[in-house]
Design an enzyme around this catalytic site. Structure first.
Site, PDB file in Angstrom:
ATOM      1  CD  GLU A  26      -2.565   1.463   2.690  1.00  0.00           C
ATOM      2  OE1 GLU A  26      -2.413   2.270   3.265  1.00  0.00           O
ATOM      3  OE2 GLU A  26      -2.991   0.183   3.260  1.00  0.00           O
ATOM      4  CE  LYS A  61      -5.728   2.687   7.843  1.00  0.00           C
ATOM      5  NZ  LYS A  61      -5.020   3.570   7.043  1.00  0.00           N
TER       6      LYS A  61
END
Length: 207
Positions: free
Chosen positions: A40, A127
């Site tokens: 990421e 998340k």
């Protein structure tokens, strides 16, 4: 989209957040050398889109963009080659871009209300951030007990050794940042130490 989620499931995802393009490029190379194939890259990295494009050209890798806070950035990240988008908070416009591009979006949340709101808005997963400060695996397990249908990706302050505990508590995936590679280590060029952690995380015995 389903193929991307299947690849993310059960994995620890390194978050590449660096002060320069050069540092982010080097860190990405070290993590890949250690056997990690999911990365990421955050939008806080100068020139992040170019790095995403470069990494996404490698068919072995699954590359996403993090800290996506608006629709324009989401569109730019998708155009650069991002296969998933991550935010520290819920931005409906980002989810809309992801849906249109068939790219999963993982927004951030810190309460059960926020988790459910993100899920109902179309988030592919949520998340849980900042995970350790919120209460760690125990908090994750508690949220999962009332919202078992929502895939959760705890991120924030998680050490390498804690990853199995989070997975056992029901994490869909786990995000790792400075605990995997601190800014001080990156700036100092601590290549061998970071590669060694990547190898442990990837479950490999040799580089």
């Amino acid at each position: 989209m389903d193929a991307v989620l299947a690849r993310l499931r059960g994995k620890a995802i390194p978050v590449v957040r660096c002060e320069s393009t050069e540092q982010a490029d080097a860190l990405s190379a070290w993590l890949i050398h250690g056997g990690l194939t999911i990365l990421e890259i955050t939008t806080t990295v100068p020139g992040y889109a170019g790095l995403v494009t470069k990494l996404a050209a490698d068919p072995r890798l699954l590359v996403g963009t993090g800290t996506v806070l608006d629709a324009a950035t989401a569109e730019a990240a998708v155009e650069a080659g991002s296969r998933f988008l991550v935010s520290p908070c819920l931005v409906p416009d980002v989810i809309a871009v992801g849906k249109a591009a068939k790219v999963p979006v993982i927004p951030g949340a810190a309460t059960p209300t926020e988790v459910l709101t993100a899920h109902r808005a179309g988030a592919a997963a949520v998340k849980l951030f900042p995970a350790e400060q919120l209460g760690g695996p125990g908090f994750l397990k508690a949220v999962r007990s009332v919202l078992p249908e929502v895939p959760l990706m705890p991120t924030g302050g998680i050490a390498l050794e804690q990853v199995p505990e989070y997975i056992s508590a029901g994490a869909f995936a786990v995000g790792l940042g400075s605990q995997l590679a601190s800014q001080r280590e990156i700036a100092a060029g601590a290549r061998d130490e970071i590669i060694a952690r990547a190898i442990r995380l990837a479950g490999r015995d040799t580089p």
